[in-house]
Scaffold this motif. Structure first.
Motif, PDB file in Angstrom:
ATOM      1  N   ARG A   1       3.357  -5.689   7.089  1.00  0.00           N
ATOM      2  CA  ARG A   1       3.206  -4.254   6.828  1.00  0.00           C
ATOM      3  C   ARG A   1       2.354  -3.632   7.930  1.00  0.00           C
ATOM      4  O   ARG A   1       1.588  -4.299   8.613  1.00  0.00           O
ATOM      5  CB  ARG A   1       2.530  -4.014   5.476  1.00  0.00           C
ATOM      6  CG  ARG A   1       3.280  -4.531   4.261  1.00  0.00           C
ATOM      7  CD  ARG A   1       4.578  -3.786   3.954  1.00  0.00           C
ATOM      8  NE  ARG A   1       4.440  -2.362   3.895  1.00  0.00           N
ATOM      9  CZ  ARG A   1       4.130  -1.656   2.821  1.00  0.00           C
ATOM     10  NH1 ARG A   1       3.937  -2.262   1.678  1.00  0.00           N
ATOM     11  NH2 ARG A   1       4.034  -0.352   2.894  1.00  0.00           N
TER      12      ARG A   1
ATOM     13  N   SER B   1      -2.348  -0.552   1.028  1.00  0.00           N
ATOM     14  CA  SER B   1      -2.305   0.624   0.150  1.00  0.00           C
ATOM     15  C   SER B   1      -3.357   1.623   0.604  1.00  0.00           C
ATOM     16  O   SER B   1      -4.454   1.243   1.010  1.00  0.00           O
ATOM     17  CB  SER B   1      -2.570   0.205  -1.296  1.00  0.00           C
ATOM     18  OG  SER B   1      -1.518  -0.599  -1.757  1.00  0.00           O
TER      19      SER B   1
ATOM     20  N   SER C   1       1.490   4.541   1.483  1.00  0.00           N
ATOM     21  CA  SER C   1       1.362   3.716   2.686  1.00  0.00           C
ATOM     22  C   SER C   1       2.716   3.424   3.328  1.00  0.00           C
ATOM     23  O   SER C   1       2.786   3.134   4.514  1.00  0.00           O
ATOM     24  CB  SER C   1       0.627   2.415   2.371  1.00  0.00           C
ATOM     25  OG  SER C   1       1.413   1.569   1.557  1.00  0.00           O
ATOM     26  N   ARG C   2       3.787   3.544   2.573  1.00  0.00           N
ATOM     27  CA  ARG C   2       5.122   3.319   3.143  1.00  0.00           C
ATOM     28  C   ARG C   2       5.522   4.414   4.122  1.00  0.00           C
ATOM     29  O   ARG C   2       6.453   4.245   4.905  1.00  0.00           O
ATOM     30  CB  ARG C   2       6.159   3.205   2.040  1.00  0.00           C
ATOM     31  CG  ARG C   2       5.992   1.935   1.250  1.00  0.00           C
ATOM     32  CD  ARG C   2       7.057   1.780   0.217  1.00  0.00           C
ATOM     33  NE  ARG C   2       6.810   0.544  -0.510  1.00  0.00           N
ATOM     34  CZ  ARG C   2       7.312   0.277  -1.685  1.00  0.00           C
ATOM     35  NH1 ARG C   2       8.106   1.148  -2.273  1.00  0.00           N
ATOM     36  NH2 ARG C   2       7.033  -0.856  -2.274  1.00  0.00           N
TER      37      ARG C   2
ATOM     38  N   THR D   1      -4.335  -5.006   5.145  1.00  0.00           N
ATOM     39  CA  THR D   1      -2.907  -4.942   5.473  1.00  0.00           C
ATOM     40  C   THR D   1      -2.219  -6.250   5.106  1.00  0.00           C
ATOM     41  O   THR D   1      -2.581  -7.305   5.612  1.00  0.00           O
ATOM     42  CB  THR D   1      -2.719  -4.663   6.980  1.00  0.00           C
ATOM     43  OG1 THR D   1      -3.416  -3.460   7.303  1.00  0.00           O
ATOM     44  CG2 THR D   1      -1.253  -4.520   7.340  1.00  0.00           C
TER      45      THR D   1
END
Length: 187
Positions: A69, A73, A130-131, A65
């Motif tokens: 965040r 990914s 991942s967003r 990470t």
């Protein structure tokens, strides 16, 4: 047009059709090869690290990470490696799987029997996927590092129905439809 769906999945999963785009929101469990082996050891001992009824498992292993965040990914891994474990999990109430690649005939047949769906995540778009993750926590087997079981919450994760609960499989119908289209163009 994408259809919005949320976990836990219910009988409405039977309305999803191979090729349909979906936006998934809710809790998803992340587990891949080593975690599946450990889950089966726990099942044989009468334990389960997370509930299965109506749930979705994402076959992935996130990268570290980055600062600021929620998760690194997180692209899909090849789903066929989980096929030896999948039928039993479907029998126990699993309703969805996210990954990439073909599934075995045994898994596809079990999806029809138990009303489940296989969703495809685009390989190579791990940072984008991942967003969609709004929270993440390790819930089992932390010693497995990136293969530990995670409980993530996703918001509008973009996916495609690869195989539906009626037995339709995009890996079969897609090439067939493309060949027919090319033949219709005189090629």
């Amino acid at each position: 047009m994408e259809m919005q769906i949320s976990t836990p999945l219910d009988q409405s999963v039977r309305d999803l059709v191979a090729g349909q785009r979906v936006l998934l929101s809710g809790v998803v469990y992340v587990a891949r090869d080593q975690a599946h082996r450990r889950i089966f050891e726990d099942l044989d001992a009468g334990r389960m690290p997370f509930p299965l009824e109506g749930q979705v498992i994402y076959y992935a292993g996130p990268s570290p990470t980055p600062p600021g965040r929620v998760i690194g990914s997180m692209g899909p891994t090849t789903s066929g490696r989980m096929d030896p474990f999948t039928v039993r999990l479907l029998q126990m109430g699993l309703k969805g799987m996210i990954g990439k690649g073909r599934r075995s005939r045994e898994v596809l047949d079990a999806m029809v029997s138990f009303g489940a769906v296989y969703l495809g995540a685009t390989g190579g778009a791990a940072a984008l996927l991942s967003r969609s993750v709004v929270s993440s926590e390790v819930i089992a087997y932390p010693e497995l590092g990136p293969e530990a079981v995670l409980r993530i919450e996703v918001l509008r994760m973009p996916l495609v129905v690869i195989a539906d609960s009626k037995g339709n499989d995009l890996y079969d119908s897609g090439p067939r439809e493309a060949r027919a289209m090319v033949a219709g163009l005189g090629g």
